[in-house]
Scaffold this motif. Structure first.
Motif, short mmCIF file in Angstrom:
data_model
loop_
_atom_site.label_atom_id
_atom_site.label_comp_id
_atom_site.label_asym_id
_atom_site.label_seq_id
_atom_site.Cartn_x
_atom_site.Cartn_y
_atom_site.Cartn_z
N THR A 51 -4.24 -4.93 -9.80
CA THR A 51 -4.85 -4.34 -8.60
C THR A 51 -6.32 -4.76 -8.54
N LYS A 52 -7.00 -4.38 -7.47
CA LYS A 52 -8.43 -4.71 -7.32
C LYS A 52 -9.24 -4.23 -8.52
N GLU A 53 -8.93 -3.05 -9.00
CA GLU A 53 -9.71 -2.44 -10.08
C GLU A 53 -9.71 -3.31 -11.34
N SER A 54 -8.62 -4.01 -11.59
CA SER A 54 -8.52 -4.83 -12.81
C SER A 54 -8.95 -6.27 -12.61
N VAL A 55 -9.26 -6.65 -11.37
CA VAL A 55 -9.65 -8.04 -11.09
C VAL A 55 -11.13 -8.14 -10.72
N LYS A 69 -16.76 6.18 -0.50
CA LYS A 69 -15.82 6.97 0.30
C LYS A 69 -15.31 6.16 1.49
N ASN A 70 -16.03 5.11 1.82
CA ASN A 70 -15.65 4.24 2.92
C ASN A 70 -14.66 3.19 2.42
N SER A 71 -13.46 3.18 2.95
CA SER A 71 -12.41 2.28 2.48
C SER A 71 -12.43 0.92 3.18
N GLU A 108 -3.42 -2.42 -3.79
CA GLU A 108 -3.74 -1.05 -4.19
C GLU A 108 -5.07 -1.10 -4.93
N THR A 109 -5.90 -0.08 -4.75
CA THR A 109 -7.20 -0.10 -5.41
C THR A 109 -7.06 0.20 -6.89
N LYS A 110 -6.38 1.29 -7.22
CA LYS A 110 -6.17 1.67 -8.61
C LYS A 110 -4.68 1.65 -8.92
N TRP A 111 -4.38 1.61 -10.20
CA TRP A 111 -2.98 1.55 -10.58
C TRP A 111 -2.26 2.82 -10.18
N ASN A 112 -1.11 2.63 -9.57
CA ASN A 112 -0.26 3.74 -9.13
C ASN A 112 1.05 3.66 -9.91
N PRO A 113 1.54 4.78 -10.43
CA PRO A 113 2.79 4.75 -11.20
C PRO A 113 3.96 4.13 -10.43
N ARG A 129 0.84 -1.19 0.00
CA ARG A 129 0.00 0.00 0.00
C ARG A 129 0.88 1.24 0.00
N THR A 130 0.68 2.07 -0.99
CA THR A 130 1.56 3.22 -1.19
C THR A 130 1.62 4.13 0.03
N GLU A 131 0.46 4.40 0.64
CA GLU A 131 0.46 5.32 1.79
C GLU A 131 1.22 4.75 2.97
#
Length: 422
Positions: A329-333, A346-348, A310-315, A265-267
């Protein structure tokens, strides 16, 4: 080990119904020794909709220098419902809130069950507080409430709501260390409970180097029951997780590869990657380093499928995808019709729950940073017999093998899950 050797060994052993597990390794890695949480913190969970408290676990295997070998050792639960003798029931209540994501929920529930059982108190069904927004959800938004109450029947009394006569006002809050001892309950919680008839508890997680005096062994059966016998995802979320896991397994197994779940996770990396261990070794690993690590220990760059949390692709992930093109990532699966509810909110909390349970079910799990997520995913995988957990490191040896980087939780069996499962 060459890439071809690894691929040939894996091809004959991997099936859709059973993962090959690792264990019995002797090397200790630095990664697990620097937590800000207790090393024995573990999760409670079930695989899909099957409760692990009712079944023996899968065969445990180990990784040799030449390839994967079956061990044939089965693991079963060490505690039984019959050993949980009835406690003297009192008239008070224990309340608590689930916070900070699924890796915390599991430990918080176990602590609440232990305290309520010891005091003979009624446990109030918790709500869930979102980490980012502070928005409160009901337990049933994520977990199966009926299963939760059924699993605790006979161990502690559970109520959905407080009686009107005690629901007004804020109950006194007592902070308790995870895996709280009898002495702590007697000295810190019981006096307030007796005086007020209701206590709200909040778990905190001492560092690995801290000591918590007092007897905890007598509470282990209750902790095991709370950790492994209560939480099960509600059906819609479970279906999403199962669908994503099946898709990732199919993509990898059809090409004789493996599905690796990487917690990256990037953060978290941005907050925690600026320090080093006392030995000077790295604390956490970025995308490029994870890719190089997996490549050097023999994972095939064309057949290996990698899922990152990661939810979306991050560079920042581009370097990993350059080494392992089949990185997702989740978005592509996730199925398109589920994204509106589980990714656009908005709720993660939904996203974190999906990551946690996918990491628990992958062929291999690789944590890029130490913490409670790694600890409790490891506990879940140990309970389910999914023992392929690799701790990354900077590799200089040309003969490096995956067996050199097995998690110490497995190689040294120093996880609390081994208290619950024999």
């Amino acid at each position: 080990m060459s890439t071809m050797d690894l691929r040939q060994a894996l091809a004959g052993l991997l099936t859709l119904s059973m993962f090959i597990m690792l264990g019995n390794m002797v090397k200790k890695d630095h990664f697990d020794s620097i937590y800000d949480v207790e090393i024995e913190a573990i999760p409670a969970s079930q695989h899909a909709s099957v409760a692990v408290t009712e079944q023996s676990l899968a065969t445990v295997s180990h990784l040799s220098k030449r390839g994967w070998k079956e061990n044939g050792e089965a693991r079963k639960q060490c505690w039984t419902y019959l050993s949980l003798k009835p406690a003297q029931q009192t008239k008070g209540f224990i309340t608590f809130t689930l916070t900070n994501g699924p890796e915390y929920h599991i430990s918080q529930i176990a602590d609440a069950v232990v305290v309520a059982r010891y005091l003979g108190a009624t446990l109030v069904l918790p709500d869930i507080k979102s980490t980012k927004s502070g928005y409160s959800m009901s337990l049933g938004d994520i977990y199966d409430v009926q299963n939760f109450m059924f699993r605790l029947d006979g161990l502690v009394r559970v109520t959905r709501t407080l009686p009107a006569q005690v629901s007004n006002g804020n109950p006194p809050t007592v902070k308790i260390p995870h895996r709280v001892s009898e002495d702590y309950i007697v000295n810190k919680v019981k006096p307030i409970y007796k005086a007020k008839g209701i206590v709200k508890i909040a778990s905190y997680f001492p560092s690995v180097n801290s000591t918590m005096a007092g007897n905890r062994k007598s509470l282990d059966s209750f902790a095991c029951q709370g950790m492994f016998g209560t939480l099960q995802l509600q059906s819609e979320i479970q279906e999403v997780v199962d669908s994503m896991v099946h898709k990732l397994q199919t993509w990898s197994h059809n090409s004789n590869g493996q599905f690796i779940a990487v917690d990256m996770r990037t953060e978290m990396l941005e907050r925690g990657c600026h320090r080093k261990h006392d030995t000077g070794r790295k604390v956490c690993y970025q995308a490029q380093e994870i890719g190089e690590f997996l490549k050097k220990i023999g994972f095939n760059q064309e057949t290996t499928v990698i899922y990152v949390t990661e939810t979306k692709w991050n560079p920042d992930l581009d370097a990993l995808k350059h080494i392992f093109p089949r990185t997702y990532t989740k978005e592509s699966v996730m199925a398109e019709d589920k994204k509106g509810k589980f990714l656009s909110s908005k709720n993660s909390e939904f996203e974190k729950v999906i990551d946690f349970y996918i990491c628990s079910q992958g062929d291999v799990f690789v944590p890029s940073i130490p913490g409670l997520f790694y600890t409790n995913v490891a506990g879940m995988r140990i309970a389910l017999g999914k023992n392929q957990i690799l701790v990354p490191s900077q590799i200089t040896s040309p003969s490096a093998s995956a067996s050199d980087y097995i998690s110490p939780y497995l190689s040294q069996k120093n996880h609390f899950a081994y208290t619950c499962f024999c």
